[in-house]
Design a protein around this motif. Sequence first.
Motif, PDB file in Angstrom:
ATOM      1  N   UNK A  40      71.539  13.599  40.124  1.00 48.59           N
ATOM      2  CA  UNK A  40      71.052  12.581  41.171  1.00 48.59           C
ATOM      3  C   UNK A  40      70.106  13.008  42.118  1.00 48.59           C
ATOM      4  N   UNK A  41      70.699  14.205  43.061  1.00 49.55           N
ATOM      5  CA  UNK A  41      69.628  14.808  43.812  1.00 49.55           C
ATOM      6  C   UNK A  41      68.444  15.153  43.306  1.00 49.55           C
ATOM      7  N   UNK A  42      68.555  15.901  42.297  1.00 54.08           N
ATOM      8  CA  UNK A  42      67.422  16.450  41.585  1.00 54.08           C
ATOM      9  C   UNK A  42      66.215  15.316  41.101  1.00 54.08           C
ATOM     10  N   UNK A  43      66.917  14.138  40.789  1.00 51.25           N
ATOM     11  CA  UNK A  43      66.090  13.035  40.101  1.00 51.25           C
ATOM     12  C   UNK A  43      65.350  12.287  41.206  1.00 51.25           C
ATOM     13  N   UNK A  44      65.742  12.271  42.545  1.00 51.08           N
ATOM     14  CA  UNK A  44      65.498  11.637  43.438  1.00 51.08           C
ATOM     15  C   UNK A  44      64.109  10.993  43.360  1.00 51.08           C
ATOM     16  N   UNK A  45      62.895  12.148  43.610  1.00 52.03           N
ATOM     17  CA  UNK A  45      61.479  11.866  43.121  1.00 52.03           C
ATOM     18  C   UNK A  45      61.047  11.784  41.905  1.00 52.03           C
ATOM     19  N   UNK A  46      61.964  11.475  41.066  1.00 53.82           N
ATOM     20  CA  UNK A  46      61.468  11.283  39.550  1.00 53.82           C
ATOM     21  C   UNK A  46      60.460  12.354  39.037  1.00 53.82           C
ATOM     22  N   UNK A  47      60.880  13.793  39.116  1.00 53.81           N
ATOM     23  CA  UNK A  47      59.973  14.782  39.271  1.00 53.81           C
ATOM     24  C   UNK A  47      59.645  14.927  37.680  1.00 53.81           C
ATOM     25  N   UNK A  51      69.348   3.811  43.050  1.00 49.17           N
ATOM     26  CA  UNK A  51      68.997   3.725  41.765  1.00 49.17           C
ATOM     27  C   UNK A  51      69.204   4.969  40.926  1.00 49.17           C
ATOM     28  N   UNK A  52      69.096   6.240  41.625  1.00 54.21           N
ATOM     29  CA  UNK A  52      69.726   7.328  40.818  1.00 54.21           C
ATOM     30  C   UNK A  52      71.277   7.661  40.654  1.00 54.21           C
TER      31      UNK A  52
END
Length: 299
Positions: A143-150, A114-115
């Motif tokens: 994309x790594x930063x957005x993995x957990x939808x922070x 998804x990311x």
Amino acid sequence: MPAPPLVVEGLTKQFGPLRAVDDLSFSVRPGAVTGFLGPNGAGKTTTLRMILGLTSPTAGHSLVGDRPYVEHDRPGRVVGAALEASSFHPGRTGLAHLEVYAPQVGVSRARCREVLEQVGMEHAAKVRVGKYSLGMRQRLGLATALLADPPVIVLDEPTNGLDPEGIVWMRGLLRRFAEEGRTVLVSSHLLREVQASVDDVVVIAQGRLRHASPLAELRSRAQPATYVESPRLDAVAALAAERGWRTATDATGLQVEGATAAEVGGAAYGAGIELHQLVTRDADIEAIFFELTRPEEER
């Protein structure tokens, strides 16, 4: 749950005789993009590393909400950060890289795809990172930063290596983050790279805070400028000198600094000077930025 603010209070970092960050304090509010600005070597990356618990401060502290980053139960679910576009295993594919990080922030393998799609990298999911361009690595870091939808996003020079289309895409993404109510901190050494997307600015130089305000307030400090074309440019220049306005010539006209188009037009009309073109130029906030970041010994 609303996004927490970022707060930096008295943050200082000493590396031997070098004070990289010096008693730095500022805050980053939710629902806005804050540009963290300063020339190369100003202390931006060191500050971000201290915020993220990767470097220990000599003095001071930073908070994500009500506690330091490292004291959150799962920090990666609170703050998504991308500091370097080179910290990837070159032998892993983009998808495999994300799958290594997914368990750490408690998301599924499906979220990895998804990311990748979110950052426009689905076509390179099975390509080894060693073959990625700098711009592709920037997108993978995001994309790594957005993995957990922070709720909090921290990015260090995110437009570095992106082509013009990618820069426009990044600006739009940052604006969407802010509109979603997230807290967004983006560093850059060039104001023009981020001014189209930021709401607030924090300017540092030589490790010290030089300015913090909404971007609109920084703009208000810039002098207006007006471009003039006339068959009597010498008369316009003389009139500007009488009014205390600075002038600069180019191939076809004259730029009058420190005056609006209405002021220049009214003065020329009163003096009977014919004008062929009168155009307001954007206020040069980059000039203000460079003045703010000039070394203290040159100020």
